[in-house]
Design a protein around this motif. Structure first.
Motif: not given
Length: 408
Positions: A135-141, A107-108, A102-103, A84-89
């Motif tokens: 910083m995981g929940d911040k948009p990478i851009s 990559w991992y 997410v990104i 469920h986590r994989k699908v959600t992400k």
């Protein structure tokens, strides 16, 4: 018995991972590095599985229990929480919610298959413990150098300078992955010059050959060396064992144990004054048995050519390298250690195992006397893998990850 915040705060890491159990499958994993990671053990379709719930203290005991309960609600509905986590992400990524976590996990997932199993775990643990919480929940851009600097400063605060440098490198790879996929325009890690941020490493680097193809050429040159037989054997052993030159030339036959396939160097001969175990690969053992009929009647494995019951001169290896055409700016006897350290790290072997085999200084002086056998099973495996890898380079074979090399 259920966990408490006080018990968690007082919990200390050990030499091996420790699990502190709460209730209903929730437990806290204490990593040897000091990290405290929440995990949920559950069963789905008859198989036992684990779900990562974050790192303490960013994820408190209460929050971890809340995440556990939500995961168990999914289980009650016949849904695997991990899937469920994989699908959600994946859905969030497709919808444009390209957060750093997410990104980073994308990559991992692409990088992990190329790494050794222990390296995979260490890499993911560093991301989950040191990076995603900040910083995981911040948009990478939208991330910039100050965001990454906050991560580095936090790691620096606990004195883990080497990990700070490695995390900076990993984050840079994730940013560049995002750039390549059009998810952001630049890599903020390039705006951070670590030498201006962290204290200098203060390490003296000896000249060394570290390019795999060049290493293969060096090994072939050693095989073709036409000088003294004992010198040629020492040259052949140097890359296999990567001990300090003084330790190699002072090796004594009484220290060699063929039955255990190891060489035990007494503390008095070591720079750090700690007994050191050097596991002997099949290749190293063969070289020792080759020279034993020549020097086995005496004390030293590599005695001086001038006799007198003395060991080989401290300049013998370097002189042989010069005779082979390598200048002092290209390769030294001490450089075999740099060669091994560089390539073993690049090939994905665990940092702690490599450092222990290099016999680098132990910070905890109280436990140092007992650490000569630390990671010994992993070191035995690594030394054989390393010898097999060098054989491949010497023969000019295709260069592969050491984790793919046969252990013999």
């Amino acid at each position: 018995m259920a966990l408490t915040d006080i018990a968690i705060r007082k919990a200390k890491a050990g030499d091996k991972p420790i699990k502190l159990y709460d209730e209903r499958g929730l437990f806290l994993l204490l990593a040897p590095t000091g990290g405290k990671l929440w995990r949920l053990k559950y069963r789905f379709d008859g198989k036992e599985k684990l779900l990562s719930l974050g790192a303490y203290p960013d994820v408190t005991l209460a929050k971890a229990r809340d995440r556990r309960d939500k995961a168990r609600e999914l289980l009650a509905d016949g849904i695997d929480p991990s899937e469920h986590r994989k699908v959600t992400k994946a859905m969030r990524a497709e919808l444009g919610e390209n957060t750093f976590e997410v990104i980073g996990r994308q990559w991992y997932a692409k990088t992990a298959p190329t790494l050794a199993e222990s390296t995979k775990e260490t890499l993911l643990r560093r991301l989950e413990m040191d990076v995603f919480p900040l910083m995981g929940d911040k948009p990478i851009s939208e991330l910039a150098a100050p965001d990454l600097l906050a991560v580095i400063r936090r790691i620096e605060g606990r004195g883990a300078m080497d990990i700070a440098r490695r995390v900076h490198n990993v984050c840079g790879r994730i940013f560049r992955y995002a750039v390549g996929h059009g998810l952001t325009s630049r890599d903020p890690s390039r705006d951070i010059e670590l030498r201006d941020i962290l204290p200098p490493e203060n390490v003296h680097h000896h000249a060394s050959v570290t390019d795999p193809k060049a290493v293969g050429g060096l090994l072939r040159a050693i095989e073709e060396f036409t000088g003294a037989f004992t010198t040629r054997c020492a040259l052949r052993l140097a890359p296999l064992l990567f001990v300090r030159p003084g330790e190699l030339r002072h090796a004594e036959w009484v220290e060699i144990d063929y039955e255990k396939s190891e060489w035990r160097i007494p503390a008095g001969k070591m720079k750090m004054k700690e007994q050191h175990i050097v596991p002997l690969s099949a290749q190293a053992t063969a070289i020792l048995k080759e020279i034993q009929p020549v020097t086995g009647h005496g004390r030293y494995v590599f005695p001086s050519e001038r006799g007198g019951g003395r060991p080989m001169s401290d300049n013998t290896i370097n002189a042989a390298l010069r005779r082979m055409g390598y200048t002092k700016e290209e390769m030294t006897g001490h450089g075999f250690r740099s060669m091994a350290s560089t390539l073993l790290h690049e090939l994905g072997l665990p940092h702690a195992v490599i450092e222990r085999q290099l016999a680098h200084g132990e910070r905890n002086k109280v436990s140092a006397a007992y650490n000569f056998a630390e990671y010994l099973p992993e070191r035995r495996k690594m030394m054989q893998q390393w010898a097999d890898y060098l054989d491949g380079l010497k023969s000019g074979a295709k260069i592969i990850s050491i984790s793919e090399a046969k252990s013999g």
